[in-house]
Design an enzyme around this catalytic site. Structure first.
Site, PDB file in Angstrom:
ATOM      1  CG  LEU A 194      -2.042  -1.055   1.184  1.00 36.89           C
ATOM      2  CD1 LEU A 194      -2.964  -0.887   2.392  1.00 36.89           C
ATOM      3  CD2 LEU A 194      -2.863  -0.982  -0.101  1.00 36.89           C
ATOM      4  CG  ASP A 198       9.124   0.024   4.983  1.00 38.36           C
ATOM      5  OD1 ASP A 198       9.629  -0.944   5.596  1.00 38.36           O
ATOM      6  OD2 ASP A 198       7.965   0.003   4.539  1.00 38.36           O
ATOM      7  CB  ILE A 199      12.008  -1.679   8.914  1.00 35.64           C
ATOM      8  CG1 ILE A 199      13.210  -2.221   9.702  1.00 35.64           C
ATOM      9  CG2 ILE A 199      11.145  -2.784   8.336  1.00 35.64           C
ATOM     10  CD1 ILE A 199      12.808  -3.006  10.941  1.00 35.64           C
ATOM     11  N   GLY A 230       3.103   1.902   8.524  1.00 31.97           N
ATOM     12  CA  GLY A 230       4.180   1.033   8.978  1.00 31.97           C
ATOM     13  C   GLY A 230       3.754   0.082  10.082  1.00 31.97           C
ATOM     14  CB  SER A 250       0.915  -5.375   7.296  1.00 30.45           C
ATOM     15  OG  SER A 250       1.728  -6.294   6.590  1.00 30.45           O
ATOM     16  CE1 TYR A 271      -2.146  -5.449  11.015  1.00 34.49           C
ATOM     17  CE2 TYR A 271      -4.297  -6.422  10.586  1.00 34.49           C
ATOM     18  CZ  TYR A 271      -3.336  -5.485  10.293  1.00 34.49           C
ATOM     19  OH  TYR A 271      -3.545  -4.578   9.280  1.00 34.49           O
TER      20      TYR A 271
END
Length: 278
Positions: free
Chosen positions: A18, A37-38, A76, A79, A139
């Site tokens: 996304l 982002d990582i 982030g 997910s 989650y």
């Protein structure tokens, strides 16, 4: 109404599916983007954007990246459903760092929540945006927490936020459940645009699904205030997907689908009042 925000937008989770959709769509509009982002960013970085590889657990770096930003689009974190110890760092502590950065910068947060925050509601229900949280795993629990921390920061600090309870945001629906829950990439991009550009949002909740005829599960959200109306629809896929069901009674009963079945150990299903159906 301007199509470009006055201040840069920080986008976390930029390297995910996304995130990359938003980088393409918002970059094409000329938005000033601060990407992080990582994981490395796999695509060309559009003009006016910059990418920094960073971990959400690094609060100092999150504060630095948010400097001068008017909005933080927070995609982030973990997910999918994972064990608690994998979720707690990025999705709980990391989200705290995001809201602290938003508080310091007086920035708006657009939070990628999820239908899994309410996943144990049954598919026969029709839920308003202020419905009871019924997360279907760790989650979903982290997404419920994310909405609650946003509510606290709004009432305590005046930090605006929009919680996007995303249904199934993928290229095309792949099963019967997604005939209700599917959110197309273009509809998602347009939704995020409105979340950032709308002058005032307060603390709002949006059900993230396209204009699907079977999307009767979710209602009464803040989309009108944002000026967002989904355009795409899962309906053209109904003929090929109507029979695409799992055969798992738990998965097919609840809105959260397969996430509800993960490590499910009840001998009888539960109602929203906590009693077993007999």
């Amino acid at each position: 109404m301007t199509d470009t925000p006055a201040k840069p937008v920080l986008l976390t989770g930029a390297s995910g599916a996304l995130g990359r959709v938003l980088v393409r769509s918002l970059g094409a509009l000329g938005w000033p983007l601060v990407l992080t982002d990582i994981a490395p960013f796999p695509d060309p970085i559009p003009p006016g954007a910059a990418f920094t590889r960073a971990d959400l657990s690094d609060g100092v770096t999150m504060l630095r990246l948010a400097e001068g930003c008017g909005a933080i689009v927070h995609l982030g974190g973990v997910s999918v459903e994972r064990p608690f110890e994998e979720v707690i760092g990025p999705n709980i502590r990391g989200l705290y760092h995001i809201y602290e950065a938003a508080r310091r910068e007086r920035a708006r947060v657009v939070f990628a929540s999820s239908n899994h925050a309410v996943g144990f509601h049954e598919r026969c229900e029709s839920l308003p945006a202020d419905t009871q949280f019924l997360p279907d795993g760790y989650y979903g629990l982290s997404k419920a927490y994310g909405e609650l921390i946003g509510r606290m920061y709004w009432f305590k600090h005046g930090v605006e936020s929009v919680n996007l309870r995303i249904g199934s945001a993928i290229g095309e629906p792949v099963n019967a459940r997604m005939l209700a829950s599917w959110l197309s990439y273009p509809d998602f991009s347009r939704l995020v645009e409105r979340c950032v550009l709308t002058p005032k949002v307060g603390h709002a909740v949006i059900w993230g699904a396209s204009n699907n005829a079977r999307m009767t599960w979710w209602r009464d959200d803040a989309r009108a205030a944002l000026g967002w109306t989904p355009i795409d629809s899962a309906d053209p896929f109904a003929g090929q997907l109507a029979g695409a069901v799992s055969g798992d009674p738990v998965e097919e009963r609840y809105m959260g689908g397969a996430y509800c079945s993960i490590e499910y150990s009840r001998t009888q299903p539960a109602s929203i009042w906590g009693h077993s159906d007999v």
